[in-house]
Design a protein around this motif. Structure first.
Motif, PDB file in Angstrom:
ATOM      1  N   GLN A 170      56.823  57.496  -9.873  1.00 19.57           N
ATOM      2  CA  GLN A 170      55.663  57.777 -10.690  1.00 19.57           C
ATOM      3  C   GLN A 170      55.464  56.698 -11.734  1.00 19.57           C
ATOM      4  O   GLN A 170      56.398  56.283 -12.406  1.00 19.57           O
ATOM      5  CB  GLN A 170      55.870  59.134 -11.371  1.00 19.57           C
ATOM      6  CG  GLN A 170      54.785  59.516 -12.376  1.00 19.57           C
ATOM      7  CD  GLN A 170      55.084  60.838 -13.045  1.00 19.57           C
ATOM      8  OE1 GLN A 170      56.035  61.526 -12.663  1.00 19.57           O
ATOM      9  NE2 GLN A 170      54.314  61.203 -14.042  1.00 19.57           N
ATOM     10  N   SER A 188      59.192  65.336 -14.860  1.00 19.61           N
ATOM     11  CA  SER A 188      57.914  64.656 -14.656  1.00 19.61           C
ATOM     12  C   SER A 188      57.424  64.894 -13.240  1.00 19.61           C
ATOM     13  O   SER A 188      58.210  65.156 -12.321  1.00 19.61           O
ATOM     14  CB  SER A 188      58.054  63.153 -14.910  1.00 19.61           C
ATOM     15  OG  SER A 188      58.995  62.574 -14.021  1.00 19.61           O
ATOM     16  N   ALA A 189      56.109  64.799 -13.068  1.00 20.46           N
ATOM     17  CA  ALA A 189      55.508  64.973 -11.746  1.00 20.46           C
ATOM     18  C   ALA A 189      54.124  64.344 -11.743  1.00 20.46           C
ATOM     19  O   ALA A 189      53.486  64.218 -12.801  1.00 20.46           O
ATOM     20  CB  ALA A 189      55.407  66.453 -11.376  1.00 20.46           C
ATOM     21  N   SER A 223      52.487  62.165  -3.983  1.00 22.23           N
ATOM     22  CA  SER A 223      52.973  62.980  -5.090  1.00 22.23           C
ATOM     23  C   SER A 223      54.465  62.732  -5.243  1.00 22.23           C
ATOM     24  O   SER A 223      55.132  62.310  -4.281  1.00 22.23           O
ATOM     25  CB  SER A 223      52.707  64.467  -4.844  1.00 22.23           C
ATOM     26  OG  SER A 223      53.152  65.241  -5.944  1.00 22.23           O
ATOM     27  N   THR A 224      54.991  62.961  -6.434  1.00 14.77           N
ATOM     28  CA  THR A 224      56.423  62.841  -6.652  1.00 14.77           C
ATOM     29  C   THR A 224      56.820  63.670  -7.853  1.00 14.77           C
ATOM     30  O   THR A 224      55.965  64.062  -8.669  1.00 14.77           O
ATOM     31  CB  THR A 224      56.842  61.370  -6.857  1.00 14.77           C
ATOM     32  OG1 THR A 224      58.258  61.268  -6.821  1.00 14.77           O
ATOM     33  CG2 THR A 224      56.345  60.847  -8.181  1.00 14.77           C
ATOM     34  N   TYR A 225      58.095  63.959  -7.954  1.00 11.25           N
ATOM     35  CA  TYR A 225      58.631  64.677  -9.110  1.00 11.25           C
ATOM     36  C   TYR A 225      59.994  64.092  -9.440  1.00 11.25           C
ATOM     37  O   TYR A 225      60.647  63.445  -8.595  1.00 11.25           O
ATOM     38  CB  TYR A 225      58.764  66.178  -8.817  1.00 11.25           C
ATOM     39  CG  TYR A 225      59.816  66.506  -7.789  1.00 11.25           C
ATOM     40  CD1 TYR A 225      61.143  66.738  -8.153  1.00 11.25           C
ATOM     41  CD2 TYR A 225      59.486  66.549  -6.433  1.00 11.25           C
ATOM     42  CE1 TYR A 225      62.111  67.013  -7.201  1.00 11.25           C
ATOM     43  CE2 TYR A 225      60.444  66.832  -5.476  1.00 11.25           C
ATOM     44  CZ  TYR A 225      61.758  67.054  -5.866  1.00 11.25           C
ATOM     45  OH  TYR A 225      62.717  67.318  -4.924  1.00 11.25           O
ATOM     46  N   GLU A 253      65.131  63.192  -7.602  1.00  8.12           N
ATOM     47  CA  GLU A 253      63.709  62.904  -7.401  1.00  8.12           C
ATOM     48  C   GLU A 253      63.323  63.098  -5.942  1.00  8.12           C
ATOM     49  O   GLU A 253      64.140  63.058  -5.028  1.00  8.12           O
ATOM     50  CB  GLU A 253      63.360  61.492  -7.863  1.00  8.12           C
ATOM     51  CG  GLU A 253      63.960  60.377  -7.020  1.00  8.12           C
ATOM     52  CD  GLU A 253      63.520  59.008  -7.519  1.00  8.12           C
ATOM     53  OE1 GLU A 253      62.905  58.950  -8.606  1.00  8.12           O
ATOM     54  OE2 GLU A 253      63.791  58.014  -6.823  1.00  8.12           O
ATOM     55  N   GLY A 290      59.279  63.272  -3.394  1.00 10.01           N
ATOM     56  CA  GLY A 290      57.830  63.182  -3.463  1.00 10.01           C
ATOM     57  C   GLY A 290      57.214  62.860  -2.113  1.00 10.01           C
ATOM     58  O   GLY A 290      57.875  63.014  -1.095  1.00 10.01           O
ATOM     59  N   SER A 340      49.165  63.705 -13.878  1.00  9.94           N
ATOM     60  CA  SER A 340      50.609  63.586 -14.065  1.00  9.94           C
ATOM     61  C   SER A 340      50.989  64.149 -15.422  1.00  9.94           C
ATOM     62  O   SER A 340      50.157  64.257 -16.326  1.00  9.94           O
ATOM     63  CB  SER A 340      51.069  62.125 -13.963  1.00  9.94           C
ATOM     64  OG  SER A 340      50.742  61.405 -15.136  1.00  9.94           O
ATOM     65  N   GLN A 389      54.762  64.518 -18.197  1.00  9.15           N
ATOM     66  CA  GLN A 389      56.164  64.264 -18.498  1.00  9.15           C
ATOM     67  C   GLN A 389      56.525  65.055 -19.739  1.00  9.15           C
ATOM     68  O   GLN A 389      55.725  65.151 -20.672  1.00  9.15           O
ATOM     69  CB  GLN A 389      56.415  62.775 -18.767  1.00  9.15           C
ATOM     70  CG  GLN A 389      55.993  61.846 -17.637  1.00  9.15           C
ATOM     71  CD  GLN A 389      55.694  60.459 -18.133  1.00  9.15           C
ATOM     72  OE1 GLN A 389      56.576  59.768 -18.622  1.00  9.15           O
ATOM     73  NE2 GLN A 389      54.438  60.037 -18.017  1.00  9.15           N
TER      74      GLN A 389
END
Length: 483
Positions: free
Chosen positions: A20, A58-59, A99-101, A127, A129, A469, A471
């Motif tokens: 991200q 975070s995402a 997408s990611t986290y 992590e 995504g 997004s 955080q």
């Protein structure tokens, strides 16, 4: 069964842990997690400890070229028409869904007692995504069919997708060289949990006039779907003697803590004061690779084949009235289409990221965030100076399967004493040119809390947003010690 699974996954696969972009957090010197984005960041932490599982969450999610509202808006238009106009014939092979986290498990940092110019940090984060590039030609083929596409070659190269879920163990060193320069390095050990990739595909599918039938369908392909960790899950689900949830949980936990794929990586960074009020910074993250040797399984489609459909030869066909021509066709296709699979281990490279910034500080100068002996600074410069205001620009780049992807950010920062810092950003990227973001870092005694969010204008209509997004995190920080 594996041949059918290959087709399903290769058409629907969507996951990859592409990192991200964190322009709001980058170089925000009151937040320890900013050291993960630039190990050479200038700061005056004495030590910090993140609240486990809460110090860094975070995402993000994004799609270029289309939003949910483009398809599902209650505008009276026919759904199929919107699919055709807004997706099938609007998106290109460079458009993406991603997408990611990321969740920090723990994060610690402390200044060296005998070498106070050195600041050490270590931690663990998880992590995962996804990213899927729009398979333009394959989408048109699936939507329109091949009946009216005689002679058109549908490219198989348009299919690109990758996926990872992993834990990252890291240890870093931040060194204050002098009043102007800070440098840093961070080593990483990757523990891969689940992974797959299908990115180096080539070939085509074409329909032409046949010799023994009206049409001949030809596929020329060099495609692969490489996976790691997934085949064991299939085995657990197929084994009636093992409880599904227990077996899968044990498998994932083992792989999360160095029992699966392993890799190494490196982060580098610096901060340099051109003058007392102008600073340049830069970092390069995740110079690394992963060796996938734990439970690898790859599906391949390599070679060429031509099928002309059901072939009925009269009067011979009348001699066997029970013949199943459709099943014969299916059997013929499975026999000539060059499917394969193997358990070969493989190597993948991490998505390398680059940050750079130029910052100009102005306004009333003040001391750092706490009482400070600061003997890591040069003699005669015992107090780090912070200005109330800062403006500047940032560059972000990441290595993607279809080449580097960049974003530009302009920012403004404002400090209110030692208790509050704000940052506002405007970012232009392939997702949107109207991305306004804001972040806050608040200090209450030793407790630090930060919260940041992007693309705030889209909050008026989330269904029309192409990017979002956030955080947030909690830390315990000591800003210095008295002499």
């Amino acid at each position: 069964m594996r041949k059918q699974l290959f087709l399903i996954l290769i058409l629907l696969g969507t996951v990859h842990a592409f990192c991200q972009q964190k322009q709001l957090l980058y170089d925000l010197r009151s937040v320890p997690q900013a050291l993960l984005l630039n190990p050479g960041m200038q700061h005056d932490f004495q030590w910090y400890a993140g609240i486990p599982m809460l110090s860094g969450i975070s995402a993000y999610g994004g799609s270029s070229g289309i939003a949910v509202n483009d398809i599902f808006a209650a505008d009276g238009l026919d759904f199929t028409t919107k699919i055709r106009d807004n997706a099938i014939y609007s998106l290109t092979k460079r458009d993406e869904f991603s997408s990611t986290y990321q969740v920090e498990v723990f994060n610690l940092g402390w200044r060296g007692r005998n070498r106070p110019q050195n600041f050490y940090s270590m931690g663990l984060y998880h992590e995962g995504g996804f990213i899927l590039y729009w398979p333009q030609d394959l989408a048109i083929l699936a939507f329109e069919g091949n009946a009216d596409q005689l002679g058109r070659r549908f490219s198989l190269e348009h299919l690109k997708t990758r996926g990872d879920f992993l834990n990252v163990f890291h240890i870093g060193l931040n060194r204050t060289v002098n009043d102007e320069l800070s440098i840093g390095v961070r080593g990483k050990l990757y523990s891969g949990i689940l992974s797959y990739s299908s990115i180096g595909n080539s070939g085509y599918f074409v329909t032409e006039q046949g010799q023994n039938n009206l049409r001949a369908n030809t596929i020329v392909a060099d495609m692969a779907l490489r996976t790691s960790g997934w085949d064991r899950i299939r085995e657990v689900l197929d084994d009636d003697s093992i409880d599904d949830l227990t077996g899968i949980r044990q498998h994932l936990i083992k792989r999360a803590f160095l029992g699966g794929d392993l890799g190494v990586g490196l982060d580098l960074g610096f901060s340099y004061n051109l003058n007392p009020q102008t600073t340049i910074t830069g970092s390069i993250l995740d110079i690394g690779l992963m060796y996938h040797a734990g439970d690898p399984f790859s599906y391949t489609l390599k070679g060429s084949a031509t099928v002309e459909g059901i072939e009925v030869i009269l009067p011979d066909a009348l001699l066997d009235p029970d013949a199943d021509f459709w099943q014969n066709l299916v059997d013929d296709i499975e026999g000539i289409v060059p499917f394969g699979d193997n358990r070969n281990s493989y190597i993948s490279f991490r998505p390398t990221q680059l940050y750079a910034s130029l910052r100009y500080d102005f306004g009333q100068p003040g001391k750092g965030m706490g009482p400070c002996g600061c003997d890591y600074l040069s003699q005669g410069s015992k107090t780090p100076v912070y200005y109330r205001n800062a403006v500047g620009g940032q560059l972000y780049m990441i290595n993607r399967p279809r080449g580097p992807q960049a974003a530009l950010t302009a920012f403004y920062q404002r400090r209110f004493g030692n208790t509050l810092a704000l940052k506002a950003t405007y970012t232009a990227s392939k997702f949107t040119y109207t991305n306004l973001g804001a972040g806050i870092s608040a200090q209450a005694g030793p407790v630090n809390f930060y919260l940041m969010a992007d693309n705030l204008l889209a909050l008026r209509d989330v269904s029309g947003a192409q990017y979002a997004s956030f955080q947030l995190g909690l830390n315990i920080i000591s800003w210095g010690r008295n002499n």
